[in-house]
Write a protein that holds these residues in place. Structure first.
Motif, PDB file in Angstrom:
ATOM      1  N   VAL A  72       0.836  -1.191   0.000  1.00  0.00           N
ATOM      2  CA  VAL A  72       0.000   0.000   0.000  1.00  0.00           C
ATOM      3  C   VAL A  72       0.876   1.248   0.000  1.00  0.00           C
ATOM      4  CG1 VAL A  72      -1.686   1.316   1.342  1.00  0.00           C
ATOM      5  CG2 VAL A  72      -1.929  -1.147   1.117  1.00  0.00           C
ATOM      6  N   SER A  73       1.957   1.221   0.779  1.00  0.00           N
ATOM      7  CA  SER A  73       2.846   2.370   0.855  1.00  0.00           C
ATOM      8  C   SER A  73       4.286   1.905   1.062  1.00  0.00           C
ATOM      9  CB  SER A  73       2.431   3.314   1.987  1.00  0.00           C
ATOM     10  OG  SER A  73       2.530   2.650   3.231  1.00  0.00           O
ATOM     11  N   LYS A  74       5.197   2.795   0.749  1.00  0.00           N
ATOM     12  CA  LYS A  74       6.623   2.531   0.916  1.00  0.00           C
ATOM     13  C   LYS A  74       7.241   3.665   1.729  1.00  0.00           C
ATOM     14  CE  LYS A  74       7.071   0.225  -3.587  1.00  0.00           C
ATOM     15  NZ  LYS A  74       7.799   0.213  -4.875  1.00  0.00           N
ATOM     16  N   GLU A  75       8.246   3.325   2.497  1.00  0.00           N
ATOM     17  CA  GLU A  75       8.990   4.327   3.259  1.00  0.00           C
ATOM     18  C   GLU A  75      10.475   4.185   2.933  1.00  0.00           C
ATOM     19  OE1 GLU A  75       8.026   6.720   5.245  1.00  0.00           O
ATOM     20  OE2 GLU A  75       5.873   6.264   5.352  1.00  0.00           O
ATOM     21  N   LEU A  76      11.081   5.277   2.509  1.00  0.00           N
ATOM     22  CA  LEU A  76      12.517   5.290   2.232  1.00  0.00           C
ATOM     23  C   LEU A  76      13.196   6.070   3.349  1.00  0.00           C
ATOM     24  CD1 LEU A  76      14.787   4.506   0.290  1.00  0.00           C
ATOM     25  CD2 LEU A  76      14.432   6.694  -0.870  1.00  0.00           C
ATOM     26  N   ILE A  77      14.018   5.386   4.133  1.00  0.00           N
ATOM     27  CA  ILE A  77      14.720   6.016   5.254  1.00  0.00           C
ATOM     28  C   ILE A  77      16.054   6.560   4.754  1.00  0.00           C
ATOM     29  CG2 ILE A  77      15.629   5.685   7.581  1.00  0.00           C
ATOM     30  CD1 ILE A  77      13.766   3.298   7.860  1.00  0.00           C
ATOM     31  N   ARG A  78      16.250   7.860   4.936  1.00  0.00           N
ATOM     32  CA  ARG A  78      17.479   8.514   4.481  1.00  0.00           C
ATOM     33  C   ARG A  78      18.264   9.043   5.674  1.00  0.00           C
ATOM     34  NH1 ARG A  78      17.870   9.688  -0.902  1.00  0.00           N
ATOM     35  NH2 ARG A  78      16.013   9.383  -2.181  1.00  0.00           N
ATOM     36  N   ALA A  79      19.547   9.215   5.458  1.00  0.00           N
ATOM     37  CA  ALA A  79      20.410   9.798   6.491  1.00  0.00           C
ATOM     38  C   ALA A  79      20.304  11.318   6.418  1.00  0.00           C
ATOM     39  CB  ALA A  79      21.855   9.363   6.275  1.00  0.00           C
ATOM     40  N   PRO A  80      19.756  11.971   7.447  1.00  0.00           N
ATOM     41  CA  PRO A  80      19.621  13.442   7.393  1.00  0.00           C
ATOM     42  C   PRO A  80      20.937  14.165   7.649  1.00  0.00           C
ATOM     43  CG  PRO A  80      18.755  12.607   9.457  1.00  0.00           C
ATOM     44  CD  PRO A  80      19.173  11.406   8.664  1.00  0.00           C
ATOM     45  N   PHE A  81      21.968  13.412   8.015  1.00  0.00           N
ATOM     46  CA  PHE A  81      23.289  13.989   8.271  1.00  0.00           C
ATOM     47  C   PHE A  81      24.321  12.894   8.036  1.00  0.00           C
ATOM     48  CE2 PHE A  81      20.839  13.372  12.242  1.00  0.00           C
ATOM     49  CZ  PHE A  81      21.347  12.130  12.596  1.00  0.00           C
ATOM     50  N   HIS A  82      25.577  13.261   8.040  1.00  0.00           N
ATOM     51  CA  HIS A  82      26.649  12.283   7.863  1.00  0.00           C
ATOM     52  C   HIS A  82      26.702  11.360   9.087  1.00  0.00           C
ATOM     53  CE1 HIS A  82      30.789  10.743   8.132  1.00  0.00           C
ATOM     54  NE2 HIS A  82      30.731  10.742   6.801  1.00  0.00           N
ATOM     55  N   LEU A  83      26.825  10.051   8.837  1.00  0.00           N
ATOM     56  CA  LEU A  83      26.906   9.095   9.942  1.00  0.00           C
ATOM     57  C   LEU A  83      27.728   7.876   9.526  1.00  0.00           C
ATOM     58  CD1 LEU A  83      24.738   6.652   9.099  1.00  0.00           C
ATOM     59  CD2 LEU A  83      23.082   8.354   9.821  1.00  0.00           C
ATOM     60  N   ARG A  84      28.081   7.081  10.533  1.00  0.00           N
ATOM     61  CA  ARG A  84      28.843   5.849  10.299  1.00  0.00           C
ATOM     62  C   ARG A  84      28.083   4.695  10.963  1.00  0.00           C
ATOM     63  NH1 ARG A  84      34.008   4.131   9.100  1.00  0.00           N
ATOM     64  NH2 ARG A  84      34.703   2.221  10.143  1.00  0.00           N
ATOM     65  N   ILE A  85      27.826   3.647  10.199  1.00  0.00           N
ATOM     66  CA  ILE A  85      27.058   2.502  10.681  1.00  0.00           C
ATOM     67  C   ILE A  85      27.935   1.642  11.586  1.00  0.00           C
ATOM     68  CG2 ILE A  85      25.733   0.460  10.047  1.00  0.00           C
ATOM     69  CD1 ILE A  85      24.428   3.084   9.240  1.00  0.00           C
ATOM     70  N   GLU A  86      27.493   1.456  12.819  1.00  0.00           N
ATOM     71  CA  GLU A  86      28.221   0.646  13.786  1.00  0.00           C
ATOM     72  C   GLU A  86      27.720  -0.817  13.806  1.00  0.00           C
ATOM     73  OE1 GLU A  86      30.828   1.650  16.050  1.00  0.00           O
ATOM     74  OE2 GLU A  86      30.876   3.190  14.490  1.00  0.00           O
ATOM     75  N   LYS A  87      26.382  -0.984  13.727  1.00  0.00           N
ATOM     76  CA  LYS A  87      25.826  -2.327  13.830  1.00  0.00           C
ATOM     77  C   LYS A  87      24.495  -2.383  13.098  1.00  0.00           C
ATOM     78  CE  LYS A  87      25.240  -6.047  17.203  1.00  0.00           C
ATOM     79  NZ  LYS A  87      25.291  -6.415  18.634  1.00  0.00           N
ATOM     80  N   LEU A  88      24.245  -3.542  12.461  1.00  0.00           N
ATOM     81  CA  LEU A  88      22.991  -3.758  11.742  1.00  0.00           C
ATOM     82  C   LEU A  88      22.204  -4.883  12.423  1.00  0.00           C
ATOM     83  CD1 LEU A  88      24.249  -3.572   8.062  1.00  0.00           C
ATOM     84  CD2 LEU A  88      22.743  -1.938   9.182  1.00  0.00           C
ATOM     85  N   PHE A  89      20.885  -4.715  12.503  1.00  0.00           N
ATOM     86  CA  PHE A  89      20.030  -5.713  13.147  1.00  0.00           C
ATOM     87  C   PHE A  89      19.061  -6.383  12.171  1.00  0.00           C
ATOM     88  CE2 PHE A  89      21.251  -2.804  16.531  1.00  0.00           C
ATOM     89  CZ  PHE A  89      21.666  -3.678  17.519  1.00  0.00           C
ATOM     90  N   LYS A  90      18.829  -5.776  11.023  1.00  0.00           N
ATOM     91  CA  LYS A  90      17.888  -6.330  10.063  1.00  0.00           C
ATOM     92  C   LYS A  90      18.536  -6.398   8.686  1.00  0.00           C
ATOM     93  CE  LYS A  90      14.536  -6.547  13.071  1.00  0.00           C
ATOM     94  NZ  LYS A  90      13.972  -7.820  13.545  1.00  0.00           N
ATOM     95  N   CYS A  91      18.298  -7.527   8.025  1.00  0.00           N
ATOM     96  CA  CYS A  91      18.848  -7.688   6.687  1.00  0.00           C
ATOM     97  C   CYS A  91      17.734  -7.504   5.653  1.00  0.00           C
ATOM     98  CB  CYS A  91      19.499  -9.058   6.525  1.00  0.00           C
ATOM     99  SG  CYS A  91      18.363 -10.440   6.801  1.00  0.00           S
ATOM    100  N   GLN A  92      18.105  -7.523   4.405  1.00  0.00           N
ATOM    101  CA  GLN A  92      17.131  -7.373   3.330  1.00  0.00           C
ATOM    102  C   GLN A  92      16.171  -8.563   3.329  1.00  0.00           C
ATOM    103  OE1 GLN A  92      18.589  -5.345  -0.193  1.00  0.00           O
ATOM    104  NE2 GLN A  92      17.780  -7.022  -1.438  1.00  0.00           N
TER     105      GLN A  92
END
Length: 379
Positions: A72-92
């Motif tokens: 029904v809908s999609k959400e695209l999450i964007r980085a509003p500022f510069h950041l560095r990914i430390e840890k991921l909890f969800k995969c594709q």
């Protein structure tokens, strides 16, 4: 023998040969007409036959089709500022709920925004205390109205500054799916702000990042597709569109919750020759995933019919027939049948309640002459 007499004998012999050939063909054609038209069969056809009286009933047309699952809908999450990914909890491909943590990151820019936010709030509190103290002094005639006005203006400026900083921080956190109100965040523990959250129930359609990578401003992080509700695009026979739009449509394995028709105007699909209809479906259990193919079923409005035993209906040349007992004898009737119900089958057209139809022996009677017809056609 004279030539004239010899020639006459040959002509007579040829005529007799042609009549001998045409007479069987005429008989076979007569048999064929006798079967295809609605007329009485031969009298001796009724020997050793069983009859059944057609019963009145109702029939609800049913049809199934394949449908594609669309979000029904999609959400695209964007980085509003510069950041560095430390840890991921969800995969594709992961199924997520609103508020689930997707990733943890570090960002000096966010740290600075939080520092300014906390400082601005402190400045507002100091300005409020200053105004309160000034009012006390004025009541004691130790301060003037001008002092009070200055204290009020300072408080207004601090509130405006704080509101501007807080608005920017809120927008940044909303872009990251932050599930709480910013006012509820404890200033001594702001670790919850350094996380990416799922803003909706859905599925991780695409993950653009990996652990340890630096992400520039406005770069995409995750694409989430809503899974609480989905759009099912069903491809149905254009002849049966009315049944799908006027009846009730269900998932094939769930006949309790009907699907909501989005538009009763079908879209013709030139690639398949089918008509496309769209339905909205609840998906609280998350069984329907985007891009999945499922089956849907339509139950049309109830129509009157009669029920007869299955063996009373015989298929021939792509059509269905019954043998009905009339006052003048036995007659073949073309019928349109519906769904089977136990040992009976619904007959939608061709029969009336109370008609006596042949059951045992109907197949043999209707197919008795087919071999002869086929032999003739093959010659």
């Amino acid at each position: 023998m004279k030539p004239a007499k010899f020639f006459l004998a040959l002509v007579i012999l040829a005529i007799l040969s042609i009549c001998t050939i045409l007479m069987p063909m005429k008989g076979l054609q007569a048999d064929r007409r006798k079967f295809t038209r609605k007329g009485p069969l031969e009298k001796d056809s009724g020997k050793e036959l069983s009859f059944y009286k057609a019963k009145r009933g109702t029939f609800r047309p049913q049809d199934t089709a394949f449908a594609t699952v669309n979000p029904v809908s999609k959400e695209l999450i964007r980085a509003p500022f510069h950041l560095r990914i430390e840890k991921l909890f969800k995969c594709q491909g992961s199924i997520v709920k609103a508020g689930d943590v997707l990733a943890v990151f570090r960002s000096p820019e966010l740290s600075e925004m939080i520092r300014r936010w906390i400082l601005a709030e402190r400045q507002v509190k100091l300005a409020q205390k200053s105004l309160k103290f000034t009012l006390i002094k004025k009541n004691a005639q130790l301060a003037t109205s001008s002092d009070t006005i200055k204290a009020q203006l300072k408080l207004n400026r601090e509130k405006e500054e704080f509101g501007s900083i807080q608005k920017g921080l809120k927008e940044a956190m909303m872009a990251l799916g932050f599930p709480m109100k910013l006012e509820n965040v404890k200033k001594k523990n702001t670790r919850s702000l350094f996380r990416v959250y799922s803003p909706i129930n859905g599925i991780v359609k695409k993950r653009f990042i990996s652990e340890g990578v630096s992400v520039p401003e406005n770069a995409p992080l995750f694409s989430i597709e809503d899974a609480s509700e989905v759009i099912l695009k069903a491809y149905v026979s254009c002849r049966k569109v009315r049944q799908w739009t006027e009846g009730k449509v269900f998932l094939e394995n769930n006949q309790k919750n009907p699907l909501a028709l989005l538009s009763d105007r079908p879209v013709f699909d030139y690639s398949t020759g089918l008509c496309e209809l769209s339905f909205r479906a609840k998906n609280q259990d998350g069984r329907l995933l985007p891009d999945q193919i499922t089956r849907v079923m339509a139950l049309g409005p109830s129509v009157p019919c009669v029920y007869v035993p299955i063996q009373a209906v015989v298929s021939r040349s792509g059509e269905n027939f019954c043998i009905v007992k009339r006052p003048t004898g036995l007659e073949t009737v073309m019928v349109k049948v519906g769904k089977r119900s136990g040992r009976l089958v619904a007959v939608l057209t061709g029969l009336l309640p109370g008609d006596l139809v042949v059951t045992t022996g109907a197949y043999e009677m209707l197919y008795r002459d087919i071999n002869q017809l086929m032999k003739f056609e093959e010659q």
